[in-house]
Design a protein around this motif. Structure first.
Motif, short mmCIF file in Angstrom:
data_model
loop_
_atom_site.label_atom_id
_atom_site.label_comp_id
_atom_site.label_asym_id
_atom_site.label_seq_id
_atom_site.Cartn_x
_atom_site.Cartn_y
_atom_site.Cartn_z
N PHE A 218 0.68 -1.10 0.07
CA PHE A 218 0.05 -0.06 -0.05
C PHE A 218 0.90 1.28 -0.01
CE2 PHE A 218 -2.41 3.47 2.04
CZ PHE A 218 -3.76 3.34 1.38
N THR A 219 2.00 1.18 0.92
CA THR A 219 2.91 2.32 0.92
C THR A 219 3.71 2.78 -0.59
OG1 THR A 219 3.41 1.98 3.16
CG2 THR A 219 4.76 3.32 1.98
N LEU A 220 4.00 1.50 -1.06
CA LEU A 220 4.57 1.63 -2.40
C LEU A 220 3.79 1.72 -3.46
CD1 LEU A 220 7.61 -0.66 -1.55
CD2 LEU A 220 7.72 1.49 -1.32
N SER A 221 2.39 1.60 -3.46
CA SER A 221 1.52 1.38 -4.51
C SER A 221 1.94 0.45 -5.64
CB SER A 221 1.35 2.92 -5.17
OG SER A 221 1.08 3.80 -4.12
N VAL A 222 2.19 -0.71 -4.93
CA VAL A 222 2.37 -1.76 -5.77
C VAL A 222 0.93 -2.25 -6.69
CG1 VAL A 222 3.19 -4.37 -5.98
CG2 VAL A 222 4.09 -2.84 -4.28
N GLN A 223 1.33 -2.42 -8.00
CA GLN A 223 0.39 -2.81 -8.65
C GLN A 223 0.57 -4.07 -9.69
OE1 GLN A 223 -0.86 0.45 -11.63
NE2 GLN A 223 -1.70 1.60 -10.07
N VAL A 224 -0.54 -4.80 -10.02
CA VAL A 224 -0.53 -5.91 -10.75
C VAL A 224 -1.34 -5.81 -11.96
CG1 VAL A 224 -0.79 -8.62 -10.87
CG2 VAL A 224 0.22 -7.36 -8.77
N GLY A 225 -0.76 -5.79 -13.21
CA GLY A 225 -1.50 -5.70 -14.46
C GLY A 225 -2.42 -4.11 -14.27
N GLY A 226 -1.80 -3.30 -13.93
CA GLY A 226 -2.48 -2.20 -13.78
C GLY A 226 -3.45 -2.06 -12.62
N VAL A 227 -3.48 -2.83 -11.61
CA VAL A 227 -4.66 -3.06 -10.51
C VAL A 227 -3.72 -2.96 -9.05
CG1 VAL A 227 -6.22 -4.18 -9.18
CG2 VAL A 227 -6.35 -4.16 -11.72
N THR A 228 -3.95 -2.12 -8.37
CA THR A 228 -3.45 -1.81 -6.95
C THR A 228 -3.51 -3.21 -6.20
OG1 THR A 228 -3.82 0.53 -7.01
CG2 THR A 228 -3.07 -0.31 -4.89
N LEU A 229 -2.30 -3.71 -5.81
CA LEU A 229 -2.46 -5.05 -5.24
C LEU A 229 -3.15 -5.00 -3.66
CD1 LEU A 229 -1.92 -7.99 -5.11
CD2 LEU A 229 0.71 -7.12 -4.10
N ALA A 230 -2.62 -3.70 -2.93
CA ALA A 230 -3.10 -3.74 -1.61
C ALA A 230 -4.50 -2.85 -1.49
CB ALA A 230 -2.15 -2.97 -0.70
N THR A 231 -5.58 -3.20 -1.34
CA THR A 231 -6.68 -2.69 -1.66
C THR A 231 -7.38 -2.58 -0.31
OG1 THR A 231 -9.00 -2.56 -2.66
CG2 THR A 231 -8.05 -4.86 -2.31
N LYS A 232 -8.26 -1.47 -0.14
CA LYS A 232 -9.33 -1.24 0.99
C LYS A 232 -10.63 -0.97 0.48
CE LYS A 232 -7.80 3.38 1.91
NZ LYS A 232 -7.56 4.22 2.91
N GLY A 233 -10.87 -1.57 -0.69
CA GLY A 233 -12.17 -1.39 -1.75
C GLY A 233 -13.38 -1.47 -0.96
N TYR A 234 -13.42 -2.61 -0.42
CA TYR A 234 -14.44 -3.39 0.52
C TYR A 234 -14.92 -2.28 1.53
CZ TYR A 234 -17.95 -6.36 2.55
OH TYR A 234 -19.07 -6.95 2.91
N SER A 235 -14.15 -1.84 2.23
CA SER A 235 -14.42 -0.76 3.45
C SER A 235 -14.94 0.59 2.68
CB SER A 235 -13.15 -0.44 4.19
OG SER A 235 -12.69 -1.60 4.62
N GLN A 236 -14.59 1.06 1.57
CA GLN A 236 -14.73 2.17 0.75
C GLN A 236 -16.30 1.94 -0.01
OE1 GLN A 236 -11.49 2.69 -2.06
NE2 GLN A 236 -10.47 4.00 -0.49
N PHE A 237 -16.31 0.62 -0.15
CA PHE A 237 -17.71 0.35 -0.86
C PHE A 237 -18.75 0.45 0.15
CE2 PHE A 237 -20.80 -3.14 -1.11
CZ PHE A 237 -21.51 -2.54 -2.57
N LEU A 238 -18.44 -0.30 1.45
CA LEU A 238 -19.67 0.10 2.57
C LEU A 238 -19.81 1.44 2.93
CD1 LEU A 238 -18.66 -3.08 4.70
CD2 LEU A 238 -20.58 -2.92 3.20
N SER A 239 -18.66 2.36 3.19
CA SER A 239 -18.68 3.71 3.55
C SER A 239 -19.48 4.58 2.48
CB SER A 239 -17.23 4.22 3.69
OG SER A 239 -17.17 5.36 3.94
N ASN A 240 -19.24 4.22 1.40
CA ASN A 240 -20.28 4.88 0.11
C ASN A 240 -21.50 4.62 0.43
OD1 ASN A 240 -17.83 6.24 -0.78
ND2 ASN A 240 -17.56 4.59 -2.44
N ARG A 241 -21.97 3.33 0.75
CA ARG A 241 -23.30 2.83 0.86
C ARG A 241 -23.91 3.42 1.95
NH1 ARG A 241 -25.58 1.82 -3.42
NH2 ARG A 241 -24.72 0.36 -4.84
N VAL A 242 -23.08 3.68 3.15
CA VAL A 242 -23.68 4.29 4.24
C VAL A 242 -24.05 5.82 4.04
CG1 VAL A 242 -23.31 5.06 6.66
CG2 VAL A 242 -22.79 2.82 5.87
#
Length: 588
Positions: A218-242
């Protein structure tokens, strides 16, 4: 001391020939190996005992499958256009946090937490699937506050398409699938919790390693195939829903305040729309007529030909036109929200606002025409196939739905009546009558409604009859199953449908228009993302056509483009702003 012990507990001396009872064995096992797992259960008919290797494979495979399902649920996007193999090659921080929580909780609390979090993950998975469908049709996520009513519309569509039995089966299937997803995700989480408990030392080490890896990536923004490896997308998804839910719950109060603001509410009827007295004013919506039809390089050349031909027809009949852009509150679908926005002068972005405004005393553009008493107000709504109580709110003296237009031909996909026939019926039922009052009409042209296959084409007007001629035209049309296999044919059929609607309308004006005809026609929203390519642009064309040059002179300051095609840089106006601007321009 030893003699005393023997005296008080003569059984204390161990007998090497005596076997310990089962209770002693369990106690001994627990004291010697407190962290060792319990023996595997025998299973149905004792198959685990008889087939230990198979039992081990099933046990390990089930655990791996449970873990895979959890990871997929956490990292799965909620949009099909973001779905890729790389999107699943990510490390969700929520997985690490869940592991920590389950490791520190005692046995009973751990199982309760596993069931609850599993159910939450299952619900969010269902919500993501709903989002996928809504993004594909409406280019927005499912609204947890306002969109539940649309599910009843989906049930109605199933009933219309497959009958009552098909509707019931579909509902049962959806409920069964929902239960299966919730139960499956809860069981998967419980399974993983048990695995963590049985292998606590290894689980602790693995969780620590994954936590360090996640922080570094997450600190180094490591990506695999253009996609960020370390993600907190699920938390953001729930936060946006709220966040969306909180905004939705507060939207009702905001809208009620807007509802009371009307610049023309106290204007006397004899001072309203005086600049159009004696004119026939026709507000015509072309379904899904969006900016993409004119801007997309694969559609623009053919659309240019259609609009150029339409311009020539209108000019030959003595008409002029000016065009610009409106920004719709919706895209992909939700025509009624766009129509009510245009007519009420309020931004109707969801079903709750629509219900609120249509049950209020808020005046619409069409009801203001009715209020003057100088026009007979009618609605041509071929897409309506059942009661439409909102018609009274829009101030329409008479409404002609699909059952009142005299059409005996076939449906064209969703469309009950082809546009050309709808316009011809309007001429026969209202516009062509002699010694009539001026007419204000709201006309919905529905032939360009999704799914655009098969579509009608224009025929000589004197051959329309009762519409049975369209039976052969439908047979010659395209098969929707074949069309929707890829985006290219869908876009082609969409473009043809828009061309048909525009051709029908301009031909009708050329044939039946007169010196008092004023036509305002516009798109209600952009088509589905399959056609637009997922653009966030919500612009639709709008055109005013008139025979009397004084009508267009009143909007000369608006900066609109001459002709049926608005320039790329023509003004863009919010659809909710048109009502007041139009009424101001024609107030005298």
């Amino acid at each position: 001391m030893a003699d005393s012990a023997k005296a008080t507990d003569p059984a204390g001396a161990a007998d090497p020939t005596k076997k310990p009872d089962s209770a002693d064995a369990v106690d001994s096992a627990e004291s010697d190996e407190p962290s060792s797992p319990l023996p595997p259960r025998a299973g149905w008919f004792g198959w685990r005992t008889r087939f230990p290797l198979a039992a081990r494979v099933v046990r390990v495979g089930t655990s791996v499958l449970a873990g895979a399902l959890l990871v997929v649920a956490l990292v799965m996007p909620d949009r099909l256009d973001r779905m890729s193999f790389q999107s699943f090659l990510r490390l969700p921080v929520e997985l690490i946090v869940l592991a920590v929580v389950l490791l520190v909780l005692p046995s009973r609390a751990r199982r309760i937490a596993a069931v609850v979090t599993g159910a939450i993950v299952g619900l969010s998975t269902v919500l993501k699937c709903l989002d996928m469908g809504f993004y594909e049709t409406l280019a927005r996520p499912f609204d947890l506050v306002f969109d539940w009513v649309l599910l009843s519309d989906a049930a109605d569509w199933m009933k219309d398409s497959f009958g009552h039995s098909g509707e019931v089966l579909a509902i049962i299937g959806v409920i069964a699938l929902l239960i299966a997803v919730l139960a499956g995700s809860a069981l998967a989480m419980v399974r993983l919790a048990d695995v963590l408990a049985r292998h606590r030392p290894a689980a602790v080490r693995t969780t620590l390693v994954l936590g360090v890896v996640w922080i570094m990536c997450f600190t180094l923004s490591v990506q695999v195939g253009g996609v960020t490896l370390a993600t907190k997308g699920y938390s953001q998804f729930l936060s946006n829903r709220v966040k969306y839910v909180r905004e939705g719950l507060g939207d009702a109060d905001v809208f009620k305040k807007q509802l009371t603001v009307d610049a023309f509410a106290k204007t006397p009827p004899n001072q309203l729309l005086t600049g159009l007295r004696g004119k026939d004013v026709l507000f015509t919506f072309i379904e899904s007529y969006g900016r993409v039809a004119l801007d997309d390089p694969t559609m623009a050349p053919e659309m240019d030909k259609t609009l150029t031909a339409g311009d020539a027809r209108l000019k030959a009949a003595g008409f002029s036109s000016r065009s610009a852009w409106l920004r719709s509150p919706v895209t992909g679908a939700g025509s009624w929200l766009a129509h009510s926005t245009f007519l009420s002068g309020l931004w109707i972005k969801n079903q709750q606002r629509y219900r609120t405004v249509t049950t209020s005393t808020r005046a619409t553009l069409t009801s203001y025409f009715q209020k003057t008493g100088a026009w007979r107000t009618v609605g041509i709504v071929p897409g309506v196939r059942k009661s439409w109580p909102e018609g009274k709110y829009f101030g329409l003296d008479n409404i002609y739905d699909s059952t009142h237009l005299g059409y005996q031909g076939p449906y064209f996909s969703w469309t009950p009546v082809p546009d050309q026939f709808s316009l011809e019926s309007f001429e026969k039922l209202e516009y062509g009558k002699k010694n009539r009052d001026p007419i204000m009409a709201e006309i919905i042209l529905a032939s360009s409604h999704n799914p655009w296959s098969p579509i009608a084409h224009t025929i000589p007007w004197n051959q329309l009859g009762d519409g049975t001629i369209f039976n052969q035209i439908k047979k010659e049309g395209t098969n929707p199953t074949e069309v929707w296999k890829s985006a290219k044919p869908v876009r082609t059929e969409y473009r043809k449908a828009i061309q048909y609607s525009v051709d029908s309308l301009t031909q009708w004006v050329q044939r039946y228009g007169n010196k008092n005809t004023v036509l305002v026609f516009l798109g209600d929203h952009q088509p589905v993302p399959t056609v637009t390519g997922g653009t966030s642009d919500r612009d639709v064309p709008i055109t005013i056509v008139a025979h009397d040059p004084k009508v267009l002179d009143k909007i000369s300051s608006w900066g609109w483009t001459d002709g049926l095609k608005p320039a790329d840089r023509a003004p863009v106006l919010g659809m909710d702003k048109f009502r007041d601007r139009f009424m101001t321009a024609y107030a005298k």
